[in-house]
Motif scaffolding. Structure first.
Motif, PDB file in Angstrom:
ATOM      1  N   PHE A   1       0.845  -1.203   0.000  1.00 34.16           N
ATOM      2  CA  PHE A   1       0.000   0.000   0.000  1.00 34.16           C
ATOM      3  C   PHE A   1       0.880   1.253   0.000  1.00 34.16           C
ATOM      4  O   PHE A   1       1.853   1.341   0.761  1.00 34.16           O
ATOM      5  CB  PHE A   1      -0.903  -0.029   1.241  1.00 34.16           C
ATOM      6  CG  PHE A   1      -1.963   1.034   1.233  1.00 34.16           C
ATOM      7  CD1 PHE A   1      -3.071   0.935   0.399  1.00 34.16           C
ATOM      8  CD2 PHE A   1      -1.846   2.152   2.047  1.00 34.16           C
ATOM      9  CE1 PHE A   1      -4.046   1.917   0.394  1.00 34.16           C
ATOM     10  CE2 PHE A   1      -2.821   3.138   2.044  1.00 34.16           C
ATOM     11  CZ  PHE A   1      -3.921   3.022   1.220  1.00 34.16           C
ATOM     12  N   SER A   2       0.505   2.225  -0.842  1.00 33.55           N
ATOM     13  CA  SER A   2       1.396   3.382  -1.012  1.00 33.55           C
ATOM     14  C   SER A   2       1.160   4.469   0.042  1.00 33.55           C
ATOM     15  O   SER A   2       2.045   5.299   0.279  1.00 33.55           O
ATOM     16  CB  SER A   2       1.223   3.968  -2.410  1.00 33.55           C
ATOM     17  OG  SER A   2      -0.130   4.331  -2.575  1.00 33.55           O
ATOM     18  N   GLY A   3      -0.012   4.489   0.669  1.00 33.73           N
ATOM     19  CA  GLY A   3      -0.289   5.524   1.671  1.00 33.73           C
ATOM     20  C   GLY A   3       0.129   5.080   3.066  1.00 33.73           C
ATOM     21  O   GLY A   3       1.032   4.262   3.237  1.00 33.73           O
TER      22      GLY A   3
ATOM     23  N   ASP B   1       4.925   2.709   5.385  1.00 30.96           N
ATOM     24  CA  ASP B   1       4.790   3.530   6.609  1.00 30.96           C
ATOM     25  C   ASP B   1       3.624   3.026   7.445  1.00 30.96           C
ATOM     26  O   ASP B   1       2.500   2.923   6.956  1.00 30.96           O
ATOM     27  CB  ASP B   1       4.525   4.993   6.225  1.00 30.96           C
ATOM     28  CG  ASP B   1       5.783   5.636   5.692  1.00 30.96           C
ATOM     29  OD1 ASP B   1       6.881   5.115   5.988  1.00 30.96           O
ATOM     30  OD2 ASP B   1       5.667   6.632   4.954  1.00 30.96           O
ATOM     31  N   VAL B   2       3.898   2.767   8.710  1.00 29.05           N
ATOM     32  CA  VAL B   2       2.881   2.162   9.574  1.00 29.05           C
ATOM     33  C   VAL B   2       2.739   2.957  10.857  1.00 29.05           C
ATOM     34  O   VAL B   2       3.737   3.417  11.434  1.00 29.05           O
ATOM     35  CB  VAL B   2       3.271   0.695   9.917  1.00 29.05           C
ATOM     36  CG1 VAL B   2       2.260   0.087  10.896  1.00 29.05           C
ATOM     37  CG2 VAL B   2       3.357  -0.156   8.659  1.00 29.05           C
ATOM     38  N   THR B   3       1.492   3.107  11.302  1.00 28.95           N
ATOM     39  CA  THR B   3       1.227   3.628  12.643  1.00 28.95           C
ATOM     40  C   THR B   3       0.492   2.541  13.420  1.00 28.95           C
ATOM     41  O   THR B   3      -0.518   2.004  12.940  1.00 28.95           O
ATOM     42  CB  THR B   3       0.343   4.889  12.596  1.00 28.95           C
ATOM     43  OG1 THR B   3       1.041   5.891  11.864  1.00 28.95           O
ATOM     44  CG2 THR B   3       0.036   5.393  14.002  1.00 28.95           C
TER      45      THR B   3
ATOM     46  N   ASN C   1      -5.723   9.011   2.558  1.00 28.69           N
ATOM     47  CA  ASN C   1      -4.974   7.992   1.809  1.00 28.69           C
ATOM     48  C   ASN C   1      -4.466   6.895   2.748  1.00 28.69           C
ATOM     49  O   ASN C   1      -3.286   6.544   2.739  1.00 28.69           O
ATOM     50  CB  ASN C   1      -3.811   8.657   1.058  1.00 28.69           C
ATOM     51  CG  ASN C   1      -3.168   7.702   0.064  1.00 28.69           C
ATOM     52  OD1 ASN C   1      -3.750   6.649  -0.228  1.00 28.69           O
ATOM     53  ND2 ASN C   1      -1.990   8.035  -0.424  1.00 28.69           N
ATOM     54  N   ALA C   2      -5.395   6.373   3.543  1.00 32.57           N
ATOM     55  CA  ALA C   2      -4.996   5.411   4.570  1.00 32.57           C
ATOM     56  C   ALA C   2      -5.582   4.028   4.280  1.00 32.57           C
ATOM     57  O   ALA C   2      -6.624   3.896   3.635  1.00 32.57           O
ATOM     58  CB  ALA C   2      -5.490   5.893   5.940  1.00 32.57           C
ATOM     59  N   GLN C   3      -4.876   3.010   4.772  1.00 39.10           N
ATOM     60  CA  GLN C   3      -5.501   1.686   4.870  1.00 39.10           C
ATOM     61  C   GLN C   3      -5.464   1.299   6.354  1.00 39.10           C
ATOM     62  O   GLN C   3      -4.573   1.728   7.100  1.00 39.10           O
ATOM     63  CB  GLN C   3      -4.807   0.635   4.006  1.00 39.10           C
ATOM     64  CG  GLN C   3      -3.499   0.085   4.554  1.00 39.10           C
ATOM     65  CD  GLN C   3      -3.007  -1.166   3.839  1.00 39.10           C
ATOM     66  OE1 GLN C   3      -3.760  -1.873   3.162  1.00 39.10           O
ATOM     67  NE2 GLN C   3      -1.711  -1.450   3.963  1.00 39.10           N
ATOM     68  N   VAL C   4      -6.446   0.491   6.752  1.00 37.85           N
ATOM     69  CA  VAL C   4      -6.524   0.081   8.150  1.00 37.85           C
ATOM     70  C   VAL C   4      -6.530  -1.442   8.222  1.00 37.85           C
ATOM     71  O   VAL C   4      -7.256  -2.114   7.478  1.00 37.85           O
ATOM     72  CB  VAL C   4      -7.812   0.630   8.823  1.00 37.85           C
ATOM     73  CG1 VAL C   4      -7.940   0.087  10.245  1.00 37.85           C
ATOM     74  CG2 VAL C   4      -7.790   2.157   8.836  1.00 37.85           C
TER      75      VAL C   4
END
Ligand SMILES: Cc1cc2nc3c(=O)[nH]c(=O)nc-3n(C[C@H](O)[C@H](O)[C@H](O)COP(=O)(O)OP(=O)(O)OC[C@H]3O[C@@H](n4cnc5c(N)ncnc54)[C@H](O)[C@@H]3O)c2cc1C
Length: 430
Positions: A204-206, A229-231, A328-331
């Motif tokens: 995933f790009s976002g 990038d991960v949160t 532009n997020a994935q969860v």
């Protein structure tokens, strides 16, 4: 339709009942089958392990891979074989001692690959696959003959003298309310979805938000952060503890003193067990992985919750409880499973066989044999293993060692004064 399983007796008019039908071919069901074959005189003809997946243990192996787990949390003496040092000997024999990872102030833990290879070795050595019926159980009822049970599966009906429920950790996946109205194709997944593919998620790009605060969320966040990038979003501060509970809870005598002295079916038992389980706590070796990922700038750890999410052409627009947003997020949800008493088979079996349920819907078991108690107070021929047996087996019920405790109780109850029936070899069946 009746399934002509390995219990078919050519001399009789119909198929012989199985001595045990085990529902679920995960860690618990497979471990129990191994014990029954190795230590009770039962043969492959006596057992049927009903598991819808193609391979035994696939549920555990898939989950472990999906969350990026590298090593077991439990030590090398916890595995599906009967001998405590079986896994260690297997590692030595294959020159793989380096896959027993040392742990500060504790015994070594096997890598996931070593654990699974050893489990496959145990399955092959005892031909446990021969007992596997690839199907799903939909219900259990009594047959006309009063000491037999009828197990309904998608492949037909089986007859059994004893049934063991080993259906795993829980019911459906737990999902937050804000996620339920999102369209099917939104970039939202649950780590335990069968279709969840961490490799695709890592592309995933976002920004990726991993929701959860336990070991699963932490491992997943670390492994995805190697690529994107991960949160890691947790609603509580992260807490750290090596084991799921103090190891003295592995001891059956301790369970008898601390748990069985509380009333069967009571909330007090569940409260005691929950108080000593280190749920949603992360072991120090995963904490180190988290710190390394943060140092490499691939991972952020944030305290908070998502309150709403909307699908846009560029991924999700998510709003947090502090009023901020991200686009532009994935969860990916690592929010666990609904409690196992909510698994549909539990309610269906309880109802059709008039079995008793206690606090939070858990089966009320005879603490000595782990037989599910009838509403009339008698012991049924249905036994329970895994998370569903927690009120009798204690805080490690769901763990690998819990499977061994259940197997030992079942074998002891067959050999003890209450033993009702000898295995088939003793009944003269070859
Ligand atoms: C990622 C992960 C890592 C873990 N690591 C450890 C560890 O290091 N040490 C430890 O001690 N514990 C660990 N655990 C906890 C526990 O040991 C595992 O969850 C283990 O898989 C539990 O075994 P089980 O047989 O109860 O469940 P599962 O292995 O999930 O097996 C249950 C099986 O029941 C089947 N089933 C369900 N419904 C039906 C039905 N109606 N009919 C037929 N079959 C059905 C399912 O298909 C499944 O295969 C871990 C758990 C997870 C998720």
């Amino acid at each position: 339709m009746t399934v002509d399983g390995p219990g078919t007796d050519p001399a009789s008019s119909g198929p012989q009942p199985y001595e045990y039908v085990i529902i679920g071919g995960g860690i618990h069901g497979t471990c129990l089958a191994n014990y029954l074959l190795a230590e009770s005189g039962h043969t492959h003809q006596d057992l049927c392990l009903v598991e819808p997946r193609e391979q035994l243990l696939a549920s555990f192996a898939t989950k472990a891979r999906q969350c990026g787990m590298r090593t077991l949390r439990s030590t090398f003496v916890h595995h599906i074989d009967t001998e405590p040092f079986s896994l260690e000997s297997f590692a030595e024999g294959a020159d793989r001692e380096d896959e027993l990872v040392s742990t500060e102030d504790y015994l070594s833990r096997p890598t996931l690959k070593l654990f699974l290879d050893h489990a496959r070795y145990v399955i092959n050595r005892r031909d446990i696959d021969d007992c596997h019926l690839q199907s799903r159980v939909t219900g259990v009822t009594r047959t006309g003959a009063d000491d037999l049970l009828e197990v309904q599966t998608d492949a037909g009906t089986l007859e059994a003298r004893h049934v063991v429920l080993a259906i795993g950790l829980g019911g459906p996946r737990t999902v937050p309310a804000w996620s339920t109205s999102l369209p099917e194709d939104a970039p939202l997944a649950h780590v335990w979805d069968d279709e969840f593919d961490p490799t695709t998620a890592a592309e995933f790009s976002g920004q990726t938000f991993v929701v959860g605060g336990g070991i699963t969320a932490a491992q997943l966040a670390c492994s995805l952060s190697e690529h994107t990038d991960v949160t890691l979003l947790s609603r509580h501060d992260l807490e750290f503890e090596l084991t799921e509970a103090d190891p003295y809870w592995i001891n059956w005598r301790h369970i008898e003193q601390e748990i069985h002295t509380l009333p069967s079916g009571s909330k007090a038992r569940l409260d005691r067990i929950r108080a000593v389980r280190n749920d949603a706590m992360i072991p120090p070796y995963v904490e180190r992985r988290l710190n390394e990922a943060c140092d490499c700038d691939g991972l952020d750890i944030r305290r908070g919750e998502i309150t709403s999410a909307y699908a846009t052409d560029d991924g999700l627009l998510v709003r947090f409880d502090d009023g901020t947003t991200a686009t532009n997020a994935q969860v990916v949800l690592a929010t666990g499973l609904d409690p196992v008493p909510e698994h549909p088979v539990v309610g269906s079996v309880a109802e059709s066989l008039s079995l008793e349920r206690g606090a939070d819907g858990f089966p009320i078991l005879d603490d000595r044999t782990l037989a599910w108690r009838g509403t009339d107070g008698t012991r049924s021929a249905v036994y329970v293993s895994g998370a569903l047996a927690e009120p009798s087996v204690g805080p490690f019920a769901r763990n690998i060692v819990g499977a061994r405790r259940v197997a030992e109780r079942l074998l002891a109850s067959r050999q003890g004064p209450g033993s009702e029936r000898a295995p088939s070899a003793a009944r003269g069946r070859s």
